[in-house]
Design an enzyme around this catalytic site. Structure first.
Site, PDB file in Angstrom:
ATOM      1  N   ARG A   5      64.198  33.281  46.259  1.00  0.00           N
ATOM      2  CA  ARG A   5      64.990  34.324  45.699  1.00  0.00           C
ATOM      3  C   ARG A   5      64.202  35.388  45.183  1.00  0.00           C
ATOM      4  O   ARG A   5      63.185  35.424  44.294  1.00  0.00           O
ATOM      5  CB  ARG A   5      65.594  33.804  44.613  1.00  0.00           C
TER       6      ARG A   5
ATOM      7  N   CYS B 247      63.273  29.619  43.211  1.00  0.00           N
ATOM      8  CA  CYS B 247      63.802  30.744  42.449  1.00  0.00           C
ATOM      9  C   CYS B 247      63.638  30.548  41.059  1.00  0.00           C
ATOM     10  O   CYS B 247      63.218  29.569  40.501  1.00  0.00           O
ATOM     11  CB  CYS B 247      65.590  30.297  42.671  1.00  0.00           C
TER      12      CYS B 247
ATOM     13  N   ASP C  82      75.193  22.391  44.405  1.00  0.00           N
ATOM     14  CA  ASP C  82      74.413  23.096  43.194  1.00  0.00           C
ATOM     15  C   ASP C  82      74.471  22.413  42.137  1.00  0.00           C
ATOM     16  O   ASP C  82      75.023  21.146  41.792  1.00  0.00           O
ATOM     17  CB  ASP C  82      74.799  24.420  43.034  1.00  0.00           C
ATOM     18  N   ASP C  83      74.114  23.005  40.925  1.00  0.00           N
ATOM     19  CA  ASP C  83      73.951  22.391  39.401  1.00  0.00           C
ATOM     20  C   ASP C  83      75.404  22.024  39.207  1.00  0.00           C
ATOM     21  O   ASP C  83      76.723  22.581  39.498  1.00  0.00           O
ATOM     22  CB  ASP C  83      73.697  23.642  38.470  1.00  0.00           C
TER      23      ASP C  83
ATOM     24  N   ASP D 288      70.238  36.622  39.902  1.00  0.00           N
ATOM     25  CA  ASP D 288      71.497  36.235  40.340  1.00  0.00           C
ATOM     26  C   ASP D 288      72.572  37.454  40.620  1.00  0.00           C
ATOM     27  O   ASP D 288      72.807  38.476  39.929  1.00  0.00           O
ATOM     28  CB  ASP D 288      72.324  35.398  39.599  1.00  0.00           C
TER      29      ASP D 288
ATOM     30  N   ASP E 272      64.888  25.385  41.121  1.00  0.00           N
ATOM     31  CA  ASP E 272      65.128  26.708  40.435  1.00  0.00           C
ATOM     32  C   ASP E 272      64.505  26.581  39.159  1.00  0.00           C
ATOM     33  O   ASP E 272      63.883  25.672  38.602  1.00  0.00           O
ATOM     34  CB  ASP E 272      66.506  26.580  40.190  1.00  0.00           C
TER      35      ASP E 272
END
Length: 452
Positions: free
Chosen positions: A357, A342, A178-179, A361, A301
């Site tokens: 998504r 997302c 991820d990020d 979150d 995202d």
């Protein structure tokens, strides 16, 4: 100029038992059913209004509003009424409902069609089925670095968890970075100092019989990035020329000549203009490179940014630009790669993704910041995840967000039960060696069940 709201319907209701389903604009926008006396969730500041709701849209007090979709159970035994955009991927009107005594009045700022059904979720599901979207393929099971390491993730963290999957015998198909691996938003192919080789880590994942996944926010650009410095002409421009939103009904806050997609990571963010041929070629290069390095699962995202109104190189509307940008990504990664959206505008995304998504979150805690139900927390993720269950298997595989089963997570049993009940994308996001026996067994069971 904003379109005026015009009358659509007037419906008798039982004010004690009626329920209204509001469909929010994007993944993180609160969506679900309310009693007529409830106060719907709304943004608590201007930044969240841009980042998590439909930018430029303010809902009057005492009003329910759905973006392209609103449903009413009158509560008196009569059928549920649903109002929806006739072409939801092209035009998404706002639909409002107000109540005066025993009558609900529905208005909209664009064309809508009406449908009826037995209850809210069934009526929404029937409407979705009627759109004829191809059924999604089953989702792989995933381990994701985000909810344990956030932006501080290192290559060594990935290796540790990769080994732990074998030690703990966890049925993880995809290891998703991820990020945090990239230098800056926009500079996707330049590594942060915490990673040595993107291709090398993909090779290590695949050598253990798993698939490599990676996160991007493809339409966001950090003004401090090399991309922004070298190619300012690749950024979407401010549509109004002032510092206040309002030049367009769905415009984001903007200043300094560039459209701003809100503030996050401590920066005011810009938007990549994928209608610019050179920007489109760059984005294609990014995703082709990642695919060639061995990544075949892509979480994209903060996609709302690609649908913001602004001045683009190409003379197309924002939703057309957004869909073209996603189609460009899909072409670059290939049909066989798995694509998870997302932070995406929901109705304009129909037909583009394998999984989506469908909620804000989650978090290690239940309640979100300032009780804004677009913000991270288990309560808002449950509320909207339940409210959008009707989308699962009809538009895409629903992603309820990651399982967190480590002992430090508040009410982890309740959160695991929610994730399992959705039957959607199953993803773990713990440091696996921190799991106790319950955490290991729960992670193994949920991932072993897979997406239905």
């Amino acid at each position: 100029m904003p379109h005026p709201f015009t009358p659509v319907a007037s419906v008798p209701v039982d004010a004690r038992t009626a329920r209204v389903h509001e469909e929010g604009w994007q993944s993180w926008s609160p969506s679900g059913a309310y009693a007529l006396g409830d106060k719907p969730y709304r943004p608590t500041n201007d930044n969240w209004a841009t980042v998590c709701y439909r930018p430029g849209v303010t809902v009057p007090e005492g009003t329910f509003q759905g973006e392209g979709l609103l449903a009413l159970d009158p509560g008196d035994g009569s059928p549920v009424r649903l109002w929806a955009a006739p072409e939801p991927t092209r035009e998404v009107p706002s639909i409002r409902l107000t109540v005066d005594g025993g009558t609900a009045t529905v208005t909209a700022d664009g064309p809508v069609k009406e449908f009826t059904g037995p209850d809210l979720q069934a009526t929404l599901a029937e409407w979705a089925t009627g759109l004829g979207v191809e059924a999604p393929r089953p989702a792989p099971t995933v381990w994701c670095s985000w909810y344990e390491y956030f932006t501080a993730v290192t290559e060594d963290d990935i290796h540790e968890n990769l080994r732990a999957m074998d030690t703990l015998d966890l049925p993880v198909d995809v290891v998703q970075i991820d990020d945090g691996y990239q230098k800056a938003l926009g500079d996707w192919l330049t590594l942060s100092g915490r990673f040595r080789s993107r291709a090398g880590i993909a090779d290590a994942i695949r050598a253990r019989g798993r698939r490599a996944g990676i996160w991007t926010a493809p339409f966001l650009v950090d003004p401090a990035s090399d991309l922004a410095a070298e190619h300012p002409d690749w950024l979407v421009k401010d549509p109004g020329g002032s510092g206040e939103a309002g030049a367009h009904p769905h415009a984001a806050r903007h200043d300094g000549g560039f459209l701003h997609a809100g503030r996050n990571w401590g920066h005011d963010l810009s938007v990549l203009d994928t209608t610019h041929p050179e920007a489109a070629a760059y984005l294609t290069e990014v995703f082709r490179t990642l695919r060639a390095e061995g990544y075949d699962y892509f979480k994209v995202d903060f996609l709302y940014a690609g649908a913001l109104e602004g001045v683009r190189h190409g003379s197309v509307d924002a939703l057309t630009a957004y869909r073209a940008g996603i189609e460009l990504i899909r072409e670059a990664i290939g049909e066989d790669a798995y694509l998870l959206g997302c932070g995406a505008p929901i109705l304009p995304s129909i037909g583009l993704f394998d999984a989506m998504r469908v909620s804000p979150d989650t978090a290690p805690h239940r309640r979100p910041e300032a009780d804004d139900y677009s913000q991270p927390g288990q309560d808002p993720a449950e509320f909207t995840g339940v409210g959008r269950q009707w989308q699962h298997g009809r538009f895409w595989v629903n992603d309820p967000d990651c399982l967190m089963a480590r002992p430090a997570v508040e009410t982890r049993e309740r959160w695991a039960a929610h994730v399992e009940a959705t039957g959607g994308l199953m993803a773990s996001s713990d440091r696996l060696l921190s799991l106790d026996q319950w955490g290991v067994e729960t992670t193994r069971r949920l991932l072993g069940g897979g997406a239905r």
